[in-house]
Scaffold this active site. Structure first.
Site, PDB file in Angstrom:
ATOM      1  N   MET A 272      -0.856  -1.298  -1.764  1.00  0.00           N
ATOM      2  CA  MET A 272       0.102  -1.597  -1.789  1.00  0.00           C
ATOM      3  C   MET A 272       1.248  -0.858  -2.552  1.00  0.00           C
ATOM      4  O   MET A 272       2.593  -1.406  -3.174  1.00  0.00           O
ATOM      5  CB  MET A 272       0.238  -3.306  -2.945  1.00  0.00           C
ATOM      6  CG  MET A 272      -0.401  -3.388  -1.326  1.00  0.00           C
ATOM      7  SD  MET A 272      -0.194  -5.426  -1.491  1.00  0.00           S
ATOM      8  CE  MET A 272      -0.999  -5.799  -3.443  1.00  0.00           C
TER       9      MET A 272
ATOM     10  N   GLY B 185      -6.668   5.574 -10.361  1.00  0.00           N
ATOM     11  CA  GLY B 185      -7.403   4.682  -8.834  1.00  0.00           C
ATOM     12  C   GLY B 185      -7.125   5.570  -7.440  1.00  0.00           C
ATOM     13  O   GLY B 185      -7.734   5.428  -6.279  1.00  0.00           O
ATOM     14  N   HIS B 186      -5.696   4.530  -7.050  1.00  0.00           N
ATOM     15  CA  HIS B 186      -5.424   4.902  -5.771  1.00  0.00           C
ATOM     16  C   HIS B 186      -5.653   6.624  -5.176  1.00  0.00           C
ATOM     17  O   HIS B 186      -5.698   6.661  -4.168  1.00  0.00           O
ATOM     18  CB  HIS B 186      -4.055   4.803  -5.044  1.00  0.00           C
ATOM     19  CG  HIS B 186      -3.834   3.563  -5.759  1.00  0.00           C
ATOM     20  ND1 HIS B 186      -2.926   2.905  -6.589  1.00  0.00           N
ATOM     21  CD2 HIS B 186      -3.313   1.924  -4.827  1.00  0.00           C
ATOM     22  CE1 HIS B 186      -2.504   2.086  -6.676  1.00  0.00           C
ATOM     23  NE2 HIS B 186      -2.922   1.097  -5.587  1.00  0.00           N
TER      24      HIS B 186
ATOM     25  N   ARG C 117      -1.798  -3.287 -12.104  1.00  0.00           N
ATOM     26  CA  ARG C 117      -0.756  -4.843 -12.574  1.00  0.00           C
ATOM     27  C   ARG C 117      -0.707  -4.446 -14.208  1.00  0.00           C
ATOM     28  O   ARG C 117      -0.322  -5.521 -14.862  1.00  0.00           O
ATOM     29  CB  ARG C 117      -1.733  -5.474 -12.229  1.00  0.00           C
ATOM     30  CG  ARG C 117      -1.162  -6.233 -11.048  1.00  0.00           C
ATOM     31  CD  ARG C 117      -1.601  -8.024 -10.344  1.00  0.00           C
ATOM     32  NE  ARG C 117      -1.149  -8.062  -9.640  1.00  0.00           N
ATOM     33  CZ  ARG C 117      -2.081  -8.133  -8.150  1.00  0.00           C
ATOM     34  NH1 ARG C 117      -3.047  -7.519  -7.950  1.00  0.00           N
ATOM     35  NH2 ARG C 117      -0.977  -8.872  -7.673  1.00  0.00           N
TER      36      ARG C 117
HETATM   37  O1  PAF Z   1      -5.481  -3.863  -2.487  1.00  0.00           O
HETATM   38  C1  PAF Z   1      -4.551  -3.286  -1.880  1.00  0.00           C
HETATM   39  O2  PAF Z   1      -3.855  -2.958  -2.528  1.00  0.00           O
HETATM   40  C2  PAF Z   1      -4.386  -4.496  -0.625  1.00  0.00           C
HETATM   41  O3  PAF Z   1      -5.107  -5.935  -0.991  1.00  0.00           O
HETATM   42  C3  PAF Z   1      -4.620  -3.567   0.855  1.00  0.00           C
HETATM   43  C4  PAF Z   1      -5.437  -3.358   0.826  1.00  0.00           C
HETATM   44  C5  PAF Z   1      -3.663  -2.172   0.521  1.00  0.00           C
HETATM   45  C6  PAF Z   1      -4.029  -5.264   1.442  1.00  0.00           C
HETATM   46  O4  PAF Z   1      -2.399  -5.311   1.325  1.00  0.00           O
END
Ligand code: PAF
Length: 283
Positions: free
Chosen positions: A30, A36-37, A187
């Site tokens: 998102m 982490g990403h 967040r």
């Molecule tokens: O973990 C997330 O960021 C969201 O829940 C996802 C898997 C991208 C789905 O919108």
């Protein structure tokens, strides 16, 4: 790095990669990237020839009183971070494309959402399963990587992929933490300085659980009570849940004898944070 905002654009790009015998990994996000990403993108690069990152703040997974409107967005920063990680393509669809006016088809699991976050966020996992199923159909990846901080989400997506016969390997990546132990989350940016200190109660309570299990604690109730006591000793914390449970079914366990998931959600001011750890105690 290529950027696509249309379903037809990303489809065409992925299909030509696959026609060239390249494997494709999808990292659904998102946005508002943190370490982490980026670790998910690195994992994707190890697993496949090409990495596609989707960035979509999915309205269907936010409840009415949740933070959809406040959810942090910085697309340009996200794109440059993804580029620096060697991501091959980003897919950033609009809400209208993902959920056109006539949209009425949802994916709902019957059991997994009946636990943990599913109880305090009704409809959340229906929104997650739906958008992930759509992303799987759109991108048709060979693999997809998800973080383990959202353990219940990972379990649910694995179940859905199997139930709906998606030919996609689902990979879980370890939780990435700040140096002091706080699990990384978009967040975390909502937290004030005082709240940031109180947010440490989540990982500290898991450390306490580890110590208790190491000392031979077998009573899940006692484990949860001690964790709750520790969390509530931090100012401004409100516990949503602290649950020792079965890592496969999320059902309550009577005694700590086999693998155990300890998952928790805590509200700190207006921010709801989650964390978890899996334990493998000696019998
Ligand atoms: O973990 C997330 O960021 C969201 O829940 C996802 C898997 C991208 C789905 O919108």
């Amino acid at each position: 790095m290529e950027a696509f905002s249309t379903i037809s654009g990303i489809r065409k790009w992925v299909r030509s990669a696959r026609a060239a015998n390249e494997t494709v990994c999808l990292v659904p996000t998102m946005g508002y990237f943190h370490e982490g990403h980026l670790s998910l993108m690195r994992e994707g690069r190890k697993l496949c020839d090409r990495v596609v990152v989707s960035i979509f703040v999915n309205p269907a997974q936010f409840g009415e009183n949740e933070d959809l409107d406040a959810y942090p967005v910085d697309l340009e920063r996200d794109k440059s971070l993804a580029r620096a990680e060697g991501v091959d393509a980003v897919f950033v669809p609009s809400s209208d494309q993902m959920y056109p006016k006539e949209f009425q088809t949802y994916v709902e699991l019957t059991r997994i959402p009946g636990h943990l976050c599913g109880l305090s966020r009704p409809g959340h996992f229906k929104g997650v399963a739906t958008v992930v199923a759509k992303l799987f159909h759109i991108v048709e990846p060979d693999r997809a990587v998800f973080g383990s901080k959202d353990y219940q989400q990972l379990l649910l997506i694995r179940r859905m992929a199997e139930d709906l016969n998606f030919d996609i390997i689902i990979d879980g990546a370890p939780i990435v933490r700040e140096e002091d132990g706080l699990a990384m989350s978009s967040r975390n940016t909502y937290l004030t300085e005082q709240e940031r200190r109180s947010a440490l109660s989540l990982s500290r309570s898991l450390d306490l659980a580890a110590e208790m299990i190491d000392r031979g604690e077998k009573d899940p109730g006692k484990l949860a009570r001690e964790m709750e006591r520790l969390i509530l000793s931090h100012p401004g914390t409100r516990i949503d849940y602290v649950k020792p449970c079965d890592p496969e079914t999320l059902e309550k366990v009577e005694a700590i004898r086999g693998p155990l998931l300890v998952a928790l959600a805590v509200r700190i001011g207006r921010t709801r944070l989650i964390d978890n750890r899996i334990f493998h105690p000696e019998r």
